[in-house]
Design a protein around this motif. Structure first.
Motif, PDB file in Angstrom:
ATOM      1  N   ALA A   1       0.797  -1.233   0.000  1.00 31.16           N
ATOM      2  CA  ALA A   1       0.000   0.000   0.000  1.00 31.16           C
ATOM      3  C   ALA A   1       0.834   1.289   0.000  1.00 31.16           C
ATOM      4  O   ALA A   1       0.550   2.196  -0.797  1.00 31.16           O
ATOM      5  N   PRO A   2       1.854   1.435   0.855  1.00 27.09           N
ATOM      6  CA  PRO A   2       2.613   2.699   0.839  1.00 27.09           C
ATOM      7  C   PRO A   2       3.296   2.990  -0.490  1.00 27.09           C
ATOM      8  O   PRO A   2       3.371   4.142  -0.921  1.00 27.09           O
ATOM      9  N   PHE A   3       3.777   1.954  -1.160  1.00 26.05           N
ATOM     10  CA  PHE A   3       4.442   2.153  -2.449  1.00 26.05           C
ATOM     11  C   PHE A   3       3.436   2.556  -3.528  1.00 26.05           C
ATOM     12  O   PHE A   3       3.673   3.493  -4.296  1.00 26.05           O
ATOM     13  N   VAL A   4       2.323   1.852  -3.582  1.00 27.89           N
ATOM     14  CA  VAL A   4       1.308   2.178  -4.584  1.00 27.89           C
ATOM     15  C   VAL A   4       0.674   3.531  -4.283  1.00 27.89           C
ATOM     16  O   VAL A   4       0.371   4.307  -5.201  1.00 27.89           O
TER      17      VAL A   4
ATOM     18  N   ALA B   1      -6.901  -3.451 -10.432  1.00 22.47           N
ATOM     19  CA  ALA B   1      -8.069  -4.327 -10.539  1.00 22.47           C
ATOM     20  C   ALA B   1      -7.764  -5.533 -11.418  1.00 22.47           C
ATOM     21  O   ALA B   1      -8.176  -6.667 -11.122  1.00 22.47           O
ATOM     22  N   PHE B   2      -7.051  -5.303 -12.512  1.00 20.77           N
ATOM     23  CA  PHE B   2      -6.691  -6.425 -13.398  1.00 20.77           C
ATOM     24  C   PHE B   2      -5.753  -7.392 -12.694  1.00 20.77           C
ATOM     25  O   PHE B   2      -5.871  -8.609 -12.833  1.00 20.77           O
ATOM     26  N   LEU B   3      -4.818  -6.849 -11.907  1.00 20.32           N
ATOM     27  CA  LEU B   3      -3.856  -7.697 -11.210  1.00 20.32           C
ATOM     28  C   LEU B   3      -4.536  -8.596 -10.184  1.00 20.32           C
ATOM     29  O   LEU B   3      -4.294  -9.801 -10.133  1.00 20.32           O
ATOM     30  N   TRP B   4      -5.425  -8.029  -9.343  1.00 20.19           N
ATOM     31  CA  TRP B   4      -6.039  -8.872  -8.312  1.00 20.19           C
ATOM     32  C   TRP B   4      -6.993  -9.894  -8.932  1.00 20.19           C
ATOM     33  O   TRP B   4      -7.110 -11.011  -8.426  1.00 20.19           O
ATOM     34  N   SER B   5      -7.670  -9.525 -10.036  1.00 20.22           N
ATOM     35  CA  SER B   5      -8.592 -10.454 -10.684  1.00 20.22           C
ATOM     36  C   SER B   5      -7.834 -11.630 -11.296  1.00 20.22           C
ATOM     37  O   SER B   5      -8.261 -12.793 -11.186  1.00 20.22           O
ATOM     38  N   SER B   6      -6.705 -11.340 -11.922  1.00 21.91           N
ATOM     39  CA  SER B   6      -5.881 -12.403 -12.507  1.00 21.91           C
ATOM     40  C   SER B   6      -5.329 -13.323 -11.430  1.00 21.91           C
ATOM     41  O   SER B   6      -5.311 -14.550 -11.587  1.00 21.91           O
ATOM     42  N   ALA B   7      -4.893 -12.749 -10.316  1.00 19.41           N
ATOM     43  CA  ALA B   7      -4.348 -13.559  -9.227  1.00 19.41           C
ATOM     44  C   ALA B   7      -5.425 -14.426  -8.588  1.00 19.41           C
ATOM     45  O   ALA B   7      -5.149 -15.549  -8.137  1.00 19.41           O
ATOM     46  N   THR B   8      -6.662 -13.932  -8.558  1.00 16.81           N
ATOM     47  CA  THR B   8      -7.766 -14.743  -8.033  1.00 16.81           C
ATOM     48  C   THR B   8      -7.964 -15.980  -8.900  1.00 16.81           C
ATOM     49  O   THR B   8      -8.129 -17.098  -8.385  1.00 16.81           O
TER      50      THR B   8
ATOM     51  N   GLY C   1      -3.505  -1.215  -4.127  1.00 15.43           N
ATOM     52  CA  GLY C   1      -3.540  -0.035  -4.975  1.00 15.43           C
ATOM     53  C   GLY C   1      -4.933   0.547  -5.099  1.00 15.43           C
ATOM     54  O   GLY C   1      -5.132   1.764  -4.974  1.00 15.43           O
ATOM     55  N   PHE C   2      -5.903  -0.310  -5.323  1.00 21.86           N
ATOM     56  CA  PHE C   2      -7.279   0.168  -5.471  1.00 21.86           C
ATOM     57  C   PHE C   2      -7.779   0.819  -4.188  1.00 21.86           C
ATOM     58  O   PHE C   2      -8.384   1.892  -4.214  1.00 21.86           O
ATOM     59  N   THR C   3      -7.542   0.193  -3.054  1.00 21.90           N
ATOM     60  CA  THR C   3      -8.062   0.702  -1.790  1.00 21.90           C
ATOM     61  C   THR C   3      -7.343   1.980  -1.362  1.00 21.90           C
ATOM     62  O   THR C   3      -7.943   2.812  -0.665  1.00 21.90           O
ATOM     63  N   SER C   4      -6.101   2.167  -1.771  1.00 20.53           N
ATOM     64  CA  SER C   4      -5.384   3.403  -1.458  1.00 20.53           C
ATOM     65  C   SER C   4      -5.959   4.582  -2.229  1.00 20.53           C
ATOM     66  O   SER C   4      -6.003   5.711  -1.722  1.00 20.53           O
ATOM     67  N   VAL C   5      -6.395   4.341  -3.448  1.00 19.25           N
ATOM     68  CA  VAL C   5      -6.812   5.417  -4.340  1.00 19.25           C
ATOM     69  C   VAL C   5      -8.300   5.735  -4.242  1.00 19.25           C
ATOM     70  O   VAL C   5      -8.706   6.904  -4.212  1.00 19.25           O
ATOM     71  N   SER C   6      -9.137   4.709  -4.205  1.00 23.20           N
ATOM     72  CA  SER C   6     -10.572   4.890  -4.430  1.00 23.20           C
ATOM     73  C   SER C   6     -11.299   5.773  -3.405  1.00 23.20           C
ATOM     74  O   SER C   6     -12.159   6.579  -3.810  1.00 23.20           O
ATOM     75  N   PRO C   7     -11.037   5.698  -2.085  1.00 20.98           N
ATOM     76  CA  PRO C   7     -11.805   6.551  -1.166  1.00 20.98           C
ATOM     77  C   PRO C   7     -11.613   8.047  -1.419  1.00 20.98           C
ATOM     78  O   PRO C   7     -12.592   8.812  -1.458  1.00 20.98           O
ATOM     79  N   SER C   8     -10.369   8.469  -1.590  1.00 17.67           N
ATOM     80  CA  SER C   8     -10.129   9.894  -1.832  1.00 17.67           C
ATOM     81  C   SER C   8     -10.593  10.300  -3.221  1.00 17.67           C
ATOM     82  O   SER C   8     -11.159  11.385  -3.410  1.00 17.67           O
TER      83      SER C   8
END
Length: 399
Positions: free
Chosen positions: A57-60, A77-84, A109-116
């Motif tokens: 999270a800190p890097f992303v 989103a593409f990365l986590w879906s592929s890993a799933t 990455g998604f959770t760091s960006v999406s709320p703000s």
């Protein structure tokens, strides 16, 4: 895209985020039997995702505050879906461990960006409700993860379950890349965010107290999310499918109710005191404890589930208020970094360790004892909310 359309797209991605994250727990018994694992190994498998999630999270977050954020959302989103989907192809415990770890990078990455990204499109007086509505993806996605995992795992096997739930996220990721647009002016020049901005966040006392409060609540929720389906299977003779279905319904009902109520009450109370976010969260944490303990001690399955539902609802009430507090406590230029720090803290001290600790406690004593012990972490959560309220002397941001 207008604010409502941005909300719908980000909410949909967040829903898939939690489905892919939580489906593992509903198929624990199937994986345990197939790979011959102990409860502690299952707990570590769940924790692997969280450790990578919080470390990435800190890097992303730093990259996101120096980049067009729509591309960060799409790639992650593409990365986590592929890993799933790769989780379903795992040939052994190590392969599954590795796949679950890579899911953590994408979701960080998604959770760091999406709320703000979302909150900046709404005025401050609506942010708790908007972020609470966005946070409904957690109970809804978790519930769908349990429901789909139980159903698909029973009828098609746990491997197929991972393949099926991972596919939609890849398509949603491509759509996000074309439709989302970062309204913020960003820069990679000397005027852009620096790594040293993380040090400034660590000196922001109310922000840190909010993160610690969420961490303690996340410890409790993480322990319950990982082990209540197995608890139902072990003590109440529920099948894997039944446990996934019932706990999924419980999660979405209780979690959605708590998330909505927390955001609604906090925004209303905000008209009277700017400390509303902290007061609502602290009160809900304290109220959750007796219900959770009673649920763990109850021998009747129906009453136990009602008590667990009440506890989960109350712990979820902090979702909108405390996330809105983070937005108000941090500068717009470093909000992805702020949420990245938040992710690191809440998971490092929360659900990155609680599934493994609950599993280990279960092996040593019993799963009843382990679940009851996890509930006590709501007490320090309430204390940190009180500390944040005392430390926050700034006016509500209008950014």
């Amino acid at each position: 895209m207008n604010p409502k359309s941005v909300f719908v797209l980000l909410f949909s991605l967040n829903l898939l985020n939690y489905i892919d994250r939580q489906i593992l727990f509903s198929v624990f018994p199937l994986i345990k039997a197939d790979l011959n694992l102990s409860d502690a190994q299952l707990g570590v498998l769940a924790s692997a995702f969280m450790f990578v999630y919080m470390l990435a999270a800190p890097f992303v977050g730093f990259i996101a505050d120096r980049s067009p954020r729509q591309y960060v959302v799409s790639v992650c989103a593409f990365l986590w879906s592929s890993a799933t989907m790769l989780s379903g192809a795992a040939g052994n415990y190590f392969h599954l461990f590795a796949a679950r770890s890579f899911i953590g990078i994408g979701e960080a990455g998604f959770t760091s960006v999406s709320p703000s990204f979302l909150a900046e499109r709404f005025p401050p007086e609506k942010r708790a409700r908007v972020l609470a509505a966005f946070g409904l993806a957690l109970p809804a996605g978790s519930a769908l993860g349990y429901l789909l995992g139980g159903f698909l795992g029973l009828h098609f096997g746990w491997r197929s379950a991972f393949f099926i739930v991972g596919l939609p996220g890849a398509f949603a990721a491509a759509y996000a890349a074309f439709k989302l647009k970062d309204k913020r002016n960003f820069s990679i020049t000397n005027n852009g965010p620096k790594i040293l901005n993380y040090l400034a966040l660590l000196k922001n006392k109310p922000f840190l107290f909010v993160c610690l409060a969420q961490a303690m609540g996340t410890f409790t929720l993480g322990g319950l999310a990982a082990w209540i389906p197995t608890y139902m299977h072990r003590y109440f003779d529920f099948s894997v499918a039944q446990a996934g279905t019932v706990f999924g319904a419980l999660t979405i009902t209780a979690g959605a109710a708590g998330t909505f109520l927390g955001g609604f009450i906090a925004d209303k109370l905000l008209k009277k005191t700017k400390k509303a976010y902290y007061f609502v969260s602290a009160a809900s944490f304290i109220a959750a404890l007796p219900f959770g303990i009673a649920g763990a001690l109850c021998a009747d399955s129906k009453i136990a589930l009602i008590l667990f539902a009440a506890a989960i609802m109350l712990v979820f009430m902090q979702t909108g208020p405390l996330n809105a507090a983070i937005v108000n406590l941090t500068d717009v230029k470093i909000r992805s970094m702020a949420f990245a720090v938040n992710i690191f803290i809440i998971h490092a001290l929360g659900d990155a360790i609680s599934p493994a600790l609950v599993g280990g406690t279960s092996d040593m004593f019993s799963l009843k004892t382990a679940v009851a012990a996890a509930m006590f972490f709501v007490l320090p959560a309430a204390l940190f909310c009180a500390a944040a309220a005392k430390a926050d002397k700034a006016a509500i941001s209008s950014v």
